[in-house]
Design a protein around this motif. Sequence first.
Motif, PDB file in Angstrom:
ATOM      1  N   GLU A   1      34.567  30.305  35.921  1.00 35.35           N
ATOM      2  CA  GLU A   1      35.968  30.470  35.550  1.00 35.35           C
ATOM      3  C   GLU A   1      36.308  31.923  35.235  1.00 35.35           C
ATOM      4  O   GLU A   1      37.483  32.305  35.259  1.00 35.35           O
TER       5      GLU A   1
ATOM      6  N   PRO B   1      38.239  34.163  38.826  1.00 28.76           N
ATOM      7  CA  PRO B   1      39.148  33.301  39.585  1.00 28.76           C
ATOM      8  C   PRO B   1      39.191  33.720  41.046  1.00 28.76           C
ATOM      9  O   PRO B   1      38.890  34.879  41.377  1.00 28.76           O
TER      10      PRO B   1
ATOM     11  N   SER C   1      41.608  34.465  42.887  1.00 32.13           N
ATOM     12  CA  SER C   1      42.485  35.640  42.928  1.00 32.13           C
ATOM     13  C   SER C   1      43.315  35.625  41.656  1.00 32.13           C
ATOM     14  O   SER C   1      43.486  34.584  41.019  1.00 32.13           O
ATOM     15  N   SER C   2      43.806  36.772  41.266  1.00 31.38           N
ATOM     16  CA  SER C   2      44.628  36.861  40.067  1.00 31.38           C
ATOM     17  C   SER C   2      45.583  38.032  40.218  1.00 31.38           C
ATOM     18  O   SER C   2      45.312  38.980  40.959  1.00 31.38           O
ATOM     19  N   PRO C   3      46.727  37.993  39.518  1.00 33.61           N
ATOM     20  CA  PRO C   3      47.676  39.108  39.617  1.00 33.61           C
ATOM     21  C   PRO C   3      47.045  40.409  39.135  1.00 33.61           C
ATOM     22  O   PRO C   3      46.258  40.420  38.194  1.00 33.61           O
ATOM     23  N   THR C   4      47.391  41.490  39.790  1.00 33.58           N
ATOM     24  CA  THR C   4      46.868  42.788  39.391  1.00 33.58           C
ATOM     25  C   THR C   4      47.797  43.387  38.344  1.00 33.58           C
ATOM     26  O   THR C   4      48.653  44.213  38.643  1.00 33.58           O
ATOM     27  N   ARG C   5      47.630  42.928  37.115  1.00 30.85           N
ATOM     28  CA  ARG C   5      48.372  43.467  35.979  1.00 30.85           C
ATOM     29  C   ARG C   5      47.386  44.188  35.065  1.00 30.85           C
ATOM     30  O   ARG C   5      46.178  43.963  35.139  1.00 30.85           O
TER      31      ARG C   5
ATOM     32  N   ASN D   1      42.279  46.180  30.247  1.00 27.75           N
ATOM     33  CA  ASN D   1      42.160  44.839  30.804  1.00 27.75           C
ATOM     34  C   ASN D   1      42.976  44.786  32.089  1.00 27.75           C
ATOM     35  O   ASN D   1      44.180  45.072  32.072  1.00 27.75           O
TER      36      ASN D   1
ATOM     37  N   GLY E   1      43.678  42.733  35.999  1.00 33.16           N
ATOM     38  CA  GLY E   1      43.455  41.577  36.850  1.00 33.16           C
ATOM     39  C   GLY E   1      42.522  41.901  38.002  1.00 33.16           C
ATOM     40  O   GLY E   1      42.503  43.028  38.509  1.00 33.16           O
TER      41      GLY E   1
ATOM     42  N   PRO F   1      38.153  39.343  43.872  1.00 32.09           N
ATOM     43  CA  PRO F   1      37.420  39.607  42.624  1.00 32.09           C
ATOM     44  C   PRO F   1      36.038  40.201  42.836  1.00 32.09           C
ATOM     45  O   PRO F   1      35.611  41.066  42.062  1.00 32.09           O
TER      46      PRO F   1
ATOM     47  N   GLY G   1      38.333  35.948  33.473  1.00 30.82           N
ATOM     48  CA  GLY G   1      39.508  35.567  34.246  1.00 30.82           C
ATOM     49  C   GLY G   1      40.277  36.807  34.664  1.00 30.82           C
ATOM     50  O   GLY G   1      41.071  36.795  35.589  1.00 30.82           O
ATOM     51  N   TYR G   2      40.038  37.887  33.997  1.00 26.05           N
ATOM     52  CA  TYR G   2      40.439  39.246  34.321  1.00 26.05           C
ATOM     53  C   TYR G   2      39.249  40.118  33.940  1.00 26.05           C
ATOM     54  O   TYR G   2      38.228  39.616  33.441  1.00 26.05           O
TER      55      TYR G   2
END
Length: 385
Positions: free
Chosen positions: A13, A16, A18-22, A150, A152, A157, A271-272
């Motif tokens: 977990e 992920p 994919s996740s937003p690049t924030r 931190n 994303g 990933p 997750g990030y």
Amino acid sequence: MTAETDVISRAAEAFPPSSPTRVGAEVEWLVFDREDLRKPIPAEQAAGVADGPLPAGGAITIEPGGQVELVTRPFPDPVELVDAVAADTAELVRRFQGHGLALVSLGLDPIRPPRRTLDTPRYEAMEKYFAARSPAGLQMMNLTASFQINIGFGPNPGVTWRRAQAVAPVLMAAFANSPTTDGDAFQSASCRQQIWAATDPTRTRPVCGGPENWATYVLNANLMLRWRDHRIEPQLDELTFGECLQSSDPPTRDDLELHLTTLFPPLKPRGYLEVRMLDALPAPGRMAATATVWAVLTDPDVGDAADAICRAIPDAWCRATQAGLDDPAVREAAAAVLDLAVRASSATAPSQADACKTWRDERVLSPNPPQPVVQLVDRAREAVA
């Protein structure tokens, strides 16, 4: 009862698909009395001074030794993040100045003893654990401060993770900003990172290999804390989490969740990606570090070039931790990566490009000569944040 499959599932977990690049940040400061630099500042006092809404919406937490931490929300780009940190920092500086206190951006307090002033069950248990096996752990808890980014993972990933692994030791050296606790001079290596590395290597060493190795890292780290009768207690017998799983008293799923919060590698997936190896930095350093991490991890061309530059250094973590920028290969790589960030930022964020260039020129290529530590800390009287 927790089994190894639960560890593998929770570890997966952390990465992920994919996740937003924030991008967000956790900004820490040491707190000093401006008239008596050796005076300890109780955590309760620091919390009271910092209390109240901040203009950019950041949240405040207090670390075990009374360090103040500003936690931002995630932003879509580094410019918005830096602006938010600047706004919240200005308000915090005003509050602390009004009480004769100063927020100081140094990665390590070199003049006060490691004294815990935050009274919580978690930190009490951690203190007992470190007192039994790691004096460095007490320094880590109570004397260190960092600038954590931190970010994303984005659409790939695994690629982001590998690039971050390659550049992390070089960036740690490039942004070293922590004096020694047993010497007279500010050094070019991160003394904060040296303390973290010595704290408990099973939980502070870098994670090697791809995302699939995170579960192995979790299993091979010593179990520090666990739940007993609804209380957090230290695990004083030296057992890895995996060994404890095979014992007659295996950890529960709640113990696993607690265990995950006690792992402190320089890069940590949650997750990030937590970029944890940077010392607390003054505003120009925060801007340069944010722009550099963003460029390396979101621009494929910059990322590929930085990866190649940094992977060419054998034993990069050891050399960057022990010698820092005194190692010629590490210094050359740090300058090259910052130069990539300058070019990547110049069109869209010229102020961040300027910050990267200035840091490269003044702190990497032409570092200041060693200064007496007491003079650096004495800046507290000017409320340097």
